[in-house]
Design a protein around this motif. Sequence first.
Motif, PDB file in Angstrom:
ATOM      1  N   LEU A   3      40.064  40.164  56.332  1.00  0.00           N
ATOM      2  CA  LEU A   3      40.241  39.798  54.928  1.00  0.00           C
ATOM      3  C   LEU A   3      41.711  39.613  54.577  1.00  0.00           C
ATOM      4  O   LEU A   3      42.053  38.814  53.727  1.00  0.00           O
ATOM      5  N   LYS A  34      34.514  47.655  39.974  1.00  0.00           N
ATOM      6  CA  LYS A  34      34.740  48.599  41.074  1.00  0.00           C
ATOM      7  C   LYS A  34      34.451  50.031  40.632  1.00  0.00           C
ATOM      8  O   LYS A  34      33.713  50.771  41.289  1.00  0.00           O
ATOM      9  N   ILE A  65      35.626  52.272  54.053  1.00  0.00           N
ATOM     10  CA  ILE A  65      35.195  51.032  53.411  1.00  0.00           C
ATOM     11  C   ILE A  65      36.100  50.807  52.216  1.00  0.00           C
ATOM     12  O   ILE A  65      36.316  51.711  51.412  1.00  0.00           O
ATOM     13  N   ILE A 122      25.917  46.949  49.672  1.00  0.00           N
ATOM     14  CA  ILE A 122      27.027  47.494  50.442  1.00  0.00           C
ATOM     15  C   ILE A 122      26.467  48.492  51.447  1.00  0.00           C
ATOM     16  O   ILE A 122      25.563  49.268  51.129  1.00  0.00           O
ATOM     17  N   TYR A 137      35.857  48.067  57.085  1.00  0.00           N
ATOM     18  CA  TYR A 137      35.112  46.961  56.518  1.00  0.00           C
ATOM     19  C   TYR A 137      35.484  46.887  55.034  1.00  0.00           C
ATOM     20  O   TYR A 137      35.800  47.906  54.429  1.00  0.00           O
ATOM     21  N   ALA A 138      35.476  45.699  54.454  1.00  0.00           N
ATOM     22  CA  ALA A 138      35.914  45.605  53.067  1.00  0.00           C
ATOM     23  C   ALA A 138      35.058  44.623  52.275  1.00  0.00           C
ATOM     24  O   ALA A 138      34.439  43.714  52.833  1.00  0.00           O
ATOM     25  N   TYR A 139      35.021  44.880  50.986  1.00  0.00           N
ATOM     26  CA  TYR A 139      34.268  44.015  50.079  1.00  0.00           C
ATOM     27  C   TYR A 139      35.192  43.568  48.952  1.00  0.00           C
ATOM     28  O   TYR A 139      36.014  44.332  48.471  1.00  0.00           O
ATOM     29  N   VAL A 151      37.031  48.581  48.740  1.00  0.00           N
ATOM     30  CA  VAL A 151      36.526  47.633  47.745  1.00  0.00           C
ATOM     31  C   VAL A 151      37.713  47.184  46.909  1.00  0.00           C
ATOM     32  O   VAL A 151      38.450  48.021  46.372  1.00  0.00           O
ATOM     33  N   VAL A 179      29.512  40.816  44.936  1.00  0.00           N
ATOM     34  CA  VAL A 179      30.332  40.777  46.148  1.00  0.00           C
ATOM     35  C   VAL A 179      30.546  39.309  46.502  1.00  0.00           C
ATOM     36  O   VAL A 179      29.580  38.579  46.705  1.00  0.00           O
ATOM     37  N   GLU A 183      33.153  39.476  52.046  1.00  0.00           N
ATOM     38  CA  GLU A 183      33.139  40.746  52.759  1.00  0.00           C
ATOM     39  C   GLU A 183      33.491  40.505  54.207  1.00  0.00           C
ATOM     40  O   GLU A 183      33.419  39.378  54.703  1.00  0.00           O
TER      41      GLU A 183
END
Lengths: 288, 260, 295, 391, 238
Positions: E220, E40, E30, E22, E202-204, E32, E211, E214
């Motif tokens: 997303l 997480k 960010i 990450i 930004y995302a995961y 998650v 992961v 992403e």
Amino acid sequence: MSFILTISLSIAAYSIAVLGTFMLTGMNGLFSLGQAAFMGLGAYVSAIMVVNYNLPFALAVLIAILVAMGLAVLVGFATLRIRQDFFALATFGFGQAVTGLMTEMVNVTGGAMGFSNIPRLTTPTLAFTSLAVAIFFVWGFRKSHFGKDSLAIRSNELAAKVEGIDVFKHKLTVFVLSAAFAAYAGVLMAFHTRYVEPAMYGWIASVTWIIIVFFGGRDSLTGTVLGSIILLAAPEALRFTTAWRTLIYCVLILVIINLRPRGLFGTWELSLRPILNLFKPKKHQEVQ
Amino acid sequence: MDKAVIVDMNHLTKMFGGLCAVNDFSGHVKENQIIGIIGPNGAGKTTILNMVSGICPPTSGEIIFKGKNLCGMEPHKVNQMGIARTFQNIRLFEDMTVLDTVMTAYSWRAPYNPIETLFSSPRVARFDREIKEKSMHWINRVGLTEQAHAVAKSLPYGMQRRVEIARALASEPLVLLLDEPGAGLNQTEVQGLVDLIQDLFSDLHLSIMLIDHRMEVIMQLCEWIYVQDFGKKIGQGTPEQVQKDPLVIKAYLGEDISNA
Amino acid sequence: MQVMVLLQQVINGLSLGAVYALIAVGYALVFNVLKFSNFAHGGVLGISAYAGYIVANQLHWPLIPVILVGILTGAVVAVLVELIAFRWIRLQKGQLVYFFVTSVTMLMALEQVLIIRFGASFESFPYTLLKVKVIHLGELTVSITYLLSLVLTIIAFSVLLYILKKTKIGIAIRAASNDLVATSLMGINVDQIIVATFIVSGLLGGLSGVLYGISASLSPQIGQIVIKGFIASVLGGLGSLKGVAIAAVALGVFEVFLVATIGSGLTPVVIFLLMVIFLLVRPQGFAGVSFTDKA
Amino acid sequence: APATPATQAPAAVEPTKAPEVPAAAEPKGDILIGNLQDESGGMKALSSAVTYAATLKIEEINAAGGINGRMLKLITYDTRSDVNEAINAYTRMVQQDKVSIVLGPPIANIGIAIAPVSQELKVPVVGLFMDDKCTIQESGAPWDYMFLAQNAATAQGTIIATYAVKELGVKKVAVLYNSQNSYSVGLANPFIKVIEENGGEIIAKETYTSTDKDFRAQLTKIKAAQPDALYFPSYPVEIPLIYTQAYELGLNIPLLGSNSVPPTGLAPSTDPAATTNTFYPYGINPSEPALVDWAATYKAKFNTDAIAQSFSGADAFGIIVKAIEACGDDVSSECLTAELNKGTEYEGFQGTVKLSATTHQPEALPMAIMTIKDGKAEFVTYYSPAGPVVK
Amino acid sequence: MLEVKNLHSGYNKIEVLHGINITVPDGKIIVVIGRNGAGKSTLLNTISGLVKIKSGSILLDGKKLPSSPHKIVSSGIIQVPEGRRIFPSLTIDENLIMGGYLVSPSDLKTRKELVYDTFPILRERANQQAGTMSGGEQQMLAMGRGMMAGPKILLLDEPSLGLAPLIFNQVFELVKKLNHEENMTIILVEQNASIALRMADYAYVLENGEVVIEGPGKALVEDPRVKAAYLGAANKKV
Ligand SMILES: Nc1ncnc2c1ncn2[C@@H]1O[C@H](COP(=O)(O)OP(=O)(O)OP(=O)(O)O)[C@@H](O)[C@H]1O
Ligand SMILES: Nc1ncnc2c1ncn2[C@@H]1O[C@H](COP(=O)(O)OP(=O)(O)OP(=O)(O)O)[C@@H](O)[C@H]1O
Ligand SMILES: [Mg+2]
Ligand SMILES: [Mg+2]
């Protein structure tokens, strides 16, 4: 009686008291600083019944245990509803009161001089069978719902309450049982050493049993029994260290608990299943 | 078809020192009904459940269940009468597996005394076997079959909530009190929870009191909703009514509820 | 005459209570803050008393340095106790109850150290340490060591209360007692905080050890007096040092009055009954604060 | 599965009839003497005195070639002042180490507890346990294997009581004693009895407990009763405290003590002003030159002052040695017991100790009455229940 | 910039994270997301030093993070942990003081004011024992306590847990505000994926400790896999 047998017999008797502490403190997290007083009650009451009133041994034992249980009910009733540290304090006070009375009632108990002339009625057979029964009892108790309730109450009393467990009643039951164990151990010891005195039953003795339980592992019955044998035998085994004996004993405990913070045996239990399975016909093998 | 009232709460008030956490709350749950309690944080919702479940006795007022006033009754008595609950701040037992945790809910029904455990009488064995089966049943119901032998406290947050629900169900209650069962679930999981509660509700003929801040949970499940604010009831009604109530929107939902 | 006797007994009771109170502060600090019964405090007290004795008796040091030696010894021993009996268990995330177990073992161990070193003879501080031993108020007498205890207790309590309530370190000590992990998430070095707690408790233990050693004579079992700290702490009410002080003084007064009326033999019996009654009517203890975890 | 340590119970096996009495010792081995003392408990100070005394004596004897060419060896076991431990230790030294005689502790409770065991194991114990119960059975007959090497509590209490009434002329007496301590109780009872028999009156009887350090409550009460004298048979830890506190409270009457005051007196722990008016009975007269010398050797070796138990302990050990010498090659328990029963006189620090065959206690041993001047112990007179004695 | 490189970590024998990568650029948000048990919280706890790294590394501005939690905090990373973990026996005020343990006395004052202004209920209850607060109030306190330090990087583990809708929105506004006005870097773990992803730079997506998806947050939200697994209810009209 031979030396080894004498020692083993004391260990067996004390182990029964330790098992009581295991149920109370190990399983339920209730710290009693007055367990030794129950042992004293058992010892004095039974000895007085037999020596002064010529009651048969069995009856005297019964009376002694009932007296201890009765007092446990009273003490528990008054203190088990309130905070846990109150229980520790109240049992401490109870212990002081009991030994105080033993000292004070000179005519009945002999006071500080102790009570002597007790016949030797504790046979090795009696002591070892008693221990076996006690272990078996605790084992069954722990396996049953009482064991789970104990754990539940120990870790979250409120949650245990809202799922219907009568926490007070449970604690009282355990306390009374542990008092009975201690009292019975007291009987066995009294009729083994044949002499009792109030000083034997102070709070330090109660604390010693707590230490034994945690030393062996409060989540392990096997650990408690083995820990109890180890620590009760240790003073004899360490005799050669003369004056350093008790210090070494303490260091031993500190080292073990530091190395194994959940006790010597953690949660490990001796299981007879593998052995039993050897004798089982193959086709009856349980399906897990 | 009018259902009978099962829990009737009359003029409940709870003071903490000078703070009035619940102020003269009245309401009821009927048989086989789900009601919701909503309101801003600190409005007194949990306190209402605490009073019903016997954890904190009300300062005044009464709670009638099965013709008896529950006020002043100890929590275990309340549970034994048929009211079970889950906690907002999860309360699980240290070191216990999911199965053991759920089994403890049956303890008080045990027909044997400590002495009997010594002889391992058939009664003891039978009871223990039975409650094991029953407990497994509830664990399966909440979808934790695989986790049955895992230590409850090491499970992820969302699963811990389900352990609590299973434990409450194992009390085989008439009334189930759920305090924010949807917290910590994602939006898909929340739907699963709604379905679960719906199923349990219809299968078991439960009455449920539900607290949640997830509107999708409340609106889908509840037949009737009470709205609390600062300890006071500021509204009640069906989901539709409540959603449109300007007081409720102002105090609780906010103008834009689409995100909730 | 009777009145004078009564007054003298009141003074006796308050004096004893003052000694108990000083012993109780150091104990209560760990009890209230770290939430476990630290019986090892008795060991700290005992070692400090003997340390003071050595410099008083063999090096003929005067009172103030003797007390300082006791205080410092107390701090050092308390830190050692933390290292030996608690640190490892804590780092291995052991349960709190084990602290009680190791602390009692530690008490016994320290007692044994004293027995091995000093057990073969009887020791008392030289009487010359205190020039004036008593103050006479007409027919009444008040012992100086007790007055000293009283004054020092009040000072110790005030300082301690201030630290715990008003300083960052003090609040951190209390935070640590709630949740060690969360405390470390605040950027607080938990180890340091705990050592700090033990140092403070050790300083107090050392002080009470020397003073108690002077007013009582020395025996290796001297540390068992910590049980009075335990009683006072529980009766005082969790989380309240004020309650502890009141409880300690009350305990002293009751003991003296009971001994004077019904004798020492039955005193524990009555104390026990009083204790139970008190706990029943006032479960929150003397201080009256009760903290209940919210459901 | 039950966690039964099945291995634990070779239970049913009754002790095989092991020879409970060691057979005649093998020729020319060391002569083993058991020593039952508190080494890691609360009474260590008293116990150590006995051990030290015996150690000194042994060194002397062994340096001179032992007895009949055999060396003496002391086997010391710790009792922690715990009765169970003492029984275990006694059993162990008898059965495993095969000692033929035991030097006992200066603690009554252990004596009382050991007595019936010694009746079974048949190995004699010579000790300093002052209570009658240690040597005399309920029936009045002596315990066959228990011997006391100093005056019993009855004798000691009687002597100081008689002295108080006859020599000090006290009438109204207060008593302060430790009701949890057998030494204290054992002395208080005969004292009270003798005072009352002699026309005196006990006007205050106060007790304290073993953990007490503050006696003001009791002393205040005693002062209010206005007695002529106060008797306090106490352990050494409590003595300076009682003196100091009584003095502080202005209790200006003769203080009657017991034999636990150190031979040197109470300086520097106690203000000499507090101890001026005090009298207590002592087994020895510490100012006798022989004793002074011995005490100096003792102090040089063990770096601690000799106390009453050092001297009487030396006598107890001396009695044992004398019996061993008399038995010659047959150092068996039977012979030693028989020898102890013969009532042979032993010249010790305490004077001529002659064990009575009916009580197993010394016959009428006069004691020294001591007082304290400027913090130092001073000899007043020898005294027996009958009155002053000239030695 | 915070970089998590091929991170493996877990509890005792159980490995929970299996090679996580990450990147957290300065000043970004960010997010998650992931199912219950995806790991997480374990990820955040590993960054905070509460869970030991088994292999891989975590770099802050190119340098390895120290190993003990309190040192990580002093390097500017603060976590608002899951389940609040406020100090129950301390008052609200004292909880906040603890949050600002490393902050200078004058900063402490201003930051406390900021928190009190954001959550007025906390000011009202400043002297109440935190443990007696309602669940949501405790969550606000936890959030406020996290703000006290004025960290460079703020890790938020389900900050919306148990919050009423109004406050819920407020908290997300607050997150944006902290990000904009104080230039705080934020790692947000959140179950309420739709709202979280919308504000994410930004995302995961985590699944079983890995992961799996992403990309930028907005992208997303539209991803069908994410929609099906995490935004279920959002698609339904409530
Ligand atoms: N034991 C207590 N002592 C003091 N105040 C309390 C106690 N318990 C609750 N309160 C206060 O009562 C109020 C109501 O709390 P309650 O937990 O019922 O709120 P809630 O509606 O459940 O809120 P949330 O949605 O945040 O869970 C809160 O302001 C809380 O601080
Ligand atoms: N203390 C622990 N000991 C052992 N295993 C643990 C522990 N804490 C978490 N786990 C395990 O680690 C895995 C990941 O858990 P984690 O809490 O990181 O999940 P999460 O993604 O935060 O879930 P949630 O959304 O429910 O908070 C789970 O399988 C869980 O059982
Ligand atoms: Mg709530
Ligand atoms: Mg999580």
